[in-house]
Scaffold this motif. Sequence first.
Motif, mmCIF file in Angstrom:
data_model
loop_
_atom_site.group_PDB
_atom_site.id
_atom_site.type_symbol
_atom_site.label_atom_id
_atom_site.label_comp_id
_atom_site.label_asym_id
_atom_site.label_seq_id
_atom_site.Cartn_x
_atom_site.Cartn_y
_atom_site.Cartn_z
ATOM 1 N N LEU A 27 0.828 -1.203 0.000
ATOM 2 C CA LEU A 27 0.000 0.000 0.000
ATOM 3 C C LEU A 27 0.863 1.254 0.000
ATOM 4 N N ALA A 28 1.924 1.237 0.788
ATOM 5 C CA ALA A 28 2.833 2.383 0.813
ATOM 6 C C ALA A 28 3.409 2.638 -0.579
ATOM 7 N N LEU A 29 3.798 1.571 -1.264
ATOM 8 C CA LEU A 29 4.342 1.723 -2.613
ATOM 9 C C LEU A 29 3.295 2.265 -3.575
ATOM 10 N N GLU A 30 2.069 1.759 -3.484
ATOM 11 C CA GLU A 30 1.001 2.210 -4.391
ATOM 12 C C GLU A 30 0.637 3.672 -4.163
ATOM 13 N N LEU A 31 0.666 4.117 -2.891
ATOM 14 C CA LEU A 31 0.284 5.489 -2.583
ATOM 15 C C LEU A 31 1.461 6.460 -2.620
ATOM 16 N N GLY A 32 2.677 5.930 -2.776
ATOM 17 C CA GLY A 32 3.856 6.793 -2.781
ATOM 18 C C GLY A 32 4.166 7.348 -1.399
ATOM 19 N N LEU A 33 3.869 6.567 -0.376
ATOM 20 C CA LEU A 33 4.111 6.953 1.011
ATOM 21 C C LEU A 33 5.154 6.042 1.624
ATOM 22 N N SER A 34 5.641 6.423 2.790
ATOM 23 C CA SER A 34 6.542 5.525 3.503
ATOM 24 C C SER A 34 5.724 4.595 4.401
ATOM 25 N N VAL A 35 6.313 3.472 4.724
ATOM 26 C CA VAL A 35 5.680 2.531 5.652
ATOM 27 C C VAL A 35 5.504 3.216 7.003
ATOM 28 N N ASP A 36 6.465 4.063 7.381
ATOM 29 C CA ASP A 36 6.365 4.781 8.652
ATOM 30 C C ASP A 36 5.158 5.710 8.684
ATOM 31 N N THR A 37 4.830 6.325 7.556
ATOM 32 C CA THR A 37 3.648 7.191 7.504
ATOM 33 C C THR A 37 2.395 6.384 7.764
#
Length: 85
Positions: A27-37
């Motif tokens: 999900l982080a990769l798909e949304l362009g976010l970090s796992v920490d976010t």
Amino acid sequence: MPHLGSMPDPKEKPRTLLVGWISRLDLALELGLSVDTLRRWEAMRTGPPCVRAGRKVYYRRAAVEDWLEEQEQAAPRRRRAGGRR
């Protein structure tokens, strides 16, 4: 009949238990976010709903889509400063 510890038969139908679910990393990769976010959002209860299976965290794809639509509707409209009227 298979016994415990045997290798699965490659001709068997693949498991479909997690169809419709996505991992935190994916999900982080798909949304362009970090796992920490995503981890921080979970702690603050502001991100998409998730479930835990041991140490793994999964998101239901439909719930993520619903959450994204809610974010779109909740986004305030801004007027541009300046420009022609």
